[in-house]
Design a protein around this motif. Structure first.
Motif, PDB file in Angstrom:
ATOM      1  N   THR A   1       0.841  -1.191   0.000  1.00 13.47           N
ATOM      2  CA  THR A   1       0.000   0.000   0.000  1.00 13.47           C
ATOM      3  C   THR A   1       0.882   1.249   0.000  1.00 13.47           C
ATOM      4  N   PRO A   2       0.349   2.399  -0.427  1.00 13.55           N
ATOM      5  CA  PRO A   2       1.149   3.633  -0.436  1.00 13.55           C
ATOM      6  C   PRO A   2       1.752   3.966   0.931  1.00 13.55           C
ATOM      7  N   LEU A   3       0.958   3.786   2.000  1.00 14.15           N
ATOM      8  CA  LEU A   3       1.461   4.119   3.335  1.00 14.15           C
ATOM      9  C   LEU A   3       2.602   3.199   3.741  1.00 14.15           C
ATOM     10  N   LYS A   4       2.452   1.894   3.507  1.00 15.36           N
ATOM     11  CA  LYS A   4       3.496   0.938   3.880  1.00 15.36           C
ATOM     12  C   LYS A   4       4.775   1.160   3.081  1.00 15.36           C
ATOM     13  N   LEU A   5       4.628   1.473   1.806  1.00 11.32           N
ATOM     14  CA  LEU A   5       5.811   1.760   0.994  1.00 11.32           C
ATOM     15  C   LEU A   5       6.521   3.022   1.486  1.00 11.32           C
ATOM     16  N   ALA A   6       5.736   4.045   1.826  1.00 11.57           N
ATOM     17  CA  ALA A   6       6.337   5.287   2.310  1.00 11.57           C
ATOM     18  C   ALA A   6       7.069   5.064   3.625  1.00 11.57           C
ATOM     19  N   LEU A   7       6.448   4.296   4.538  1.00  9.32           N
ATOM     20  CA  LEU A   7       7.091   4.020   5.832  1.00  9.32           C
ATOM     21  C   LEU A   7       8.347   3.177   5.647  1.00  9.32           C
ATOM     22  N   ALA A   8       8.260   2.157   4.795  1.00  9.86           N
ATOM     23  CA  ALA A   8       9.434   1.319   4.532  1.00  9.86           C
ATOM     24  C   ALA A   8      10.544   2.141   3.896  1.00  9.86           C
ATOM     25  N   GLY A   9      10.168   3.020   2.966  1.00  9.40           N
ATOM     26  CA  GLY A   9      11.159   3.868   2.310  1.00  9.40           C
ATOM     27  C   GLY A   9      11.805   4.847   3.269  1.00  9.40           C
ATOM     28  N   ALA A  10      10.987   5.463   4.128  1.00  9.26           N
ATOM     29  CA  ALA A  10      11.534   6.424   5.099  1.00  9.26           C
ATOM     30  C   ALA A  10      12.490   5.743   6.072  1.00  9.26           C
ATOM     31  N   ALA A  11      12.095   4.561   6.566  1.00  8.19           N
ATOM     32  CA  ALA A  11      12.961   3.830   7.497  1.00  8.19           C
ATOM     33  C   ALA A  11      14.257   3.397   6.819  1.00  8.19           C
ATOM     34  N   THR A  12      14.144   2.892   5.605  1.00  4.03           N
ATOM     35  CA  THR A  12      15.332   2.456   4.866  1.00  4.03           C
ATOM     36  C   THR A  12      16.246   3.630   4.544  1.00  4.03           C
ATOM     37  N   SER A  13      15.648   4.745   4.139  1.00  6.07           N
ATOM     38  CA  SER A  13      16.439   5.931   3.824  1.00  6.07           C
ATOM     39  C   SER A  13      17.196   6.422   5.052  1.00  6.07           C
ATOM     40  N   ALA A  14      16.530   6.420   6.213  1.00  7.31           N
ATOM     41  CA  ALA A  14      17.188   6.844   7.454  1.00  7.31           C
ATOM     42  C   ALA A  14      18.327   5.893   7.824  1.00  7.31           C
ATOM     43  N   ALA A  15      18.094   4.599   7.639  1.00  8.49           N
ATOM     44  CA  ALA A  15      19.139   3.622   7.941  1.00  8.49           C
ATOM     45  C   ALA A  15      20.339   3.800   7.012  1.00  8.49           C
TER      46      ALA A  15
END
Length: 349
Positions: free
Chosen positions: A160-174
């Motif tokens: 879903t858009p929300l899950k992709l955004a959260l996964a992307g934000a977490a991955t980007s921060a990592a």
């Protein structure tokens, strides 16, 4: 790379009836704006250059100081045009492939994945060859894209858009943390990559541009060739299959084009965010959701946005300590991102 619950704009009847003349006019307007911004980009800086100086430089009749400023700013302007177009095209393609309205190389962690790959290549393998750095960047962008989509697809409802955004934000921060961890012990790299990590076009050089431009052209060509298929994907997988579209192949090839564009742009200019998010949404309002029109217009508008942001950074701080273009796009893009998320949430209620 989508799910039934993912939401993205699809070509509708109103889009199909939209006169080609209107779209053509907007394209011409975009080209005119781009030309004007290119001239302004050459004019503004620590040393102001008049239009007469630019005209004189074209004929070889100008003073040494003005000529030096013009010679330095032309590659910078060209790089801003190329990177802006690449990021906007990459963002529009990612939104089509994932059917996610908030997809963007920065938000999905693709840009930071490319950055981490380049930094690791230089720090651990002594990678100095520009070709090698670009290859590392594209590989890192691809790995990041696959990882974020895989994580975002876990659980009920798929990607879903929300899950992709959260996964992307977490991955980007990592990835950002890993980049800092790699660079901090290396004082020789820290100063060089500190400004690069922010994202900017100030260090433009013709050899690097000549190296990057063909790679960006290949990525853009892949995306353009898949534009008709992207229209089918926007209707949903089942409908696309019913229309005879090979959904997996179209999605894979389109994603490859987007990754090449994001990785190459990041390799030469650093991770510049939000261009791929803002531009496709604005362009849909003007030329509709038909990707055969949306993609070329996004490229023009993306080039214009990054060039304008670079000009603003030089005007606000007219000195050697200018504001990097990545900061300007973040200031513009963060409120835009919030607006998109809020509007999407209202639609889902």
């Amino acid at each position: 790379m989508t799910s039934a619950t993912a939401i993205a704009p699809a070509p509708g009847a109103a889009d199909l009836r939209r006169p080609a003349l209107v779209r053509t006019i907007w394209l011409l307007v975009g080209i005119v704006v781009l030309v004007v911004l290119s001239i302004l980009s050459i004019s503004f800086g620590v040393r102001a250059v008049s239009f007469d100086d630019i005209a004189a430089a074209l004929t070889g009749r100008t003073d040494t100081i003005a000529e030096a400023a013009i010679v330095k700013r032309i590659p910078r302007t060209v790089l801003a045009l190329l990177v802006g177009a690449a990021l906007a095209l990459s963002g529009a393609t990612m939104q089509a492939v994932t059917r996610n309205p908030i997809a963007d190389p920065g938000i999905l962690g693709v840009s930071n994945g490319a950055s981490l790959a380049v930094v690791c290549g230089i720090a651990f393998f002594g990678l100095a060859d520009p070709y090698g750095q670009m290859a590392f960047a594209i590989a890192g962008a691809g790995i990041a894209a696959v990882f974020v989509y895989t994580v975002g697809s876990l659980g009920r409802g798929g990607a879903t858009p929300l899950k992709l955004a959260l996964a992307g934000a977490a991955t980007s921060a990592a990835f950002a943390s890993l980049i800092s961890a790699v660079m901090l012990p290396r004082v020789d790299l820290l100063q060089t990559f500190q400004s690069w990590q922010i994202g900017g076009v100030g260090g433009a050089e013709w050899p690097r541009i000549a190296l990057t431009a063909p790679v960006l052209a290949v990525g853009a060509l892949i995306c353009f060739l898949c534009s008709r298929g992207m229209n089918s994907l926007a209707l949903g997988d089942e409908m696309a299959k019913g229309l005879g579209e090979n959904v997996f192949r179209t999605r894979l090839i389109s994603a490859l084009g987007a990754v090449i564009l994001a990785g190459a742009a990041t390799a030469i200019a650093g991770p510049i965010g939000f261009v791929g998010l803002i531009i496709p949404h604005v362009c849909r309002m003007l030329v509709g959701t038909d990707h055969r029109w949306l993609l070329p217009f996004s490229a023009i508008a993306g080039a214009a946005l990054l060039t304008a942001s670079d000009i603003v950074g030089r005007v606000i701080a007219p000195s050697s300590e200018e504001i990097q273009v990545g900061i300007i796009t973040a200031i513009i893009g963060a409120p835009f991102f919030i607006w998109i998320v809020r509007r999407q949430k209202v639609r889902e209620l």
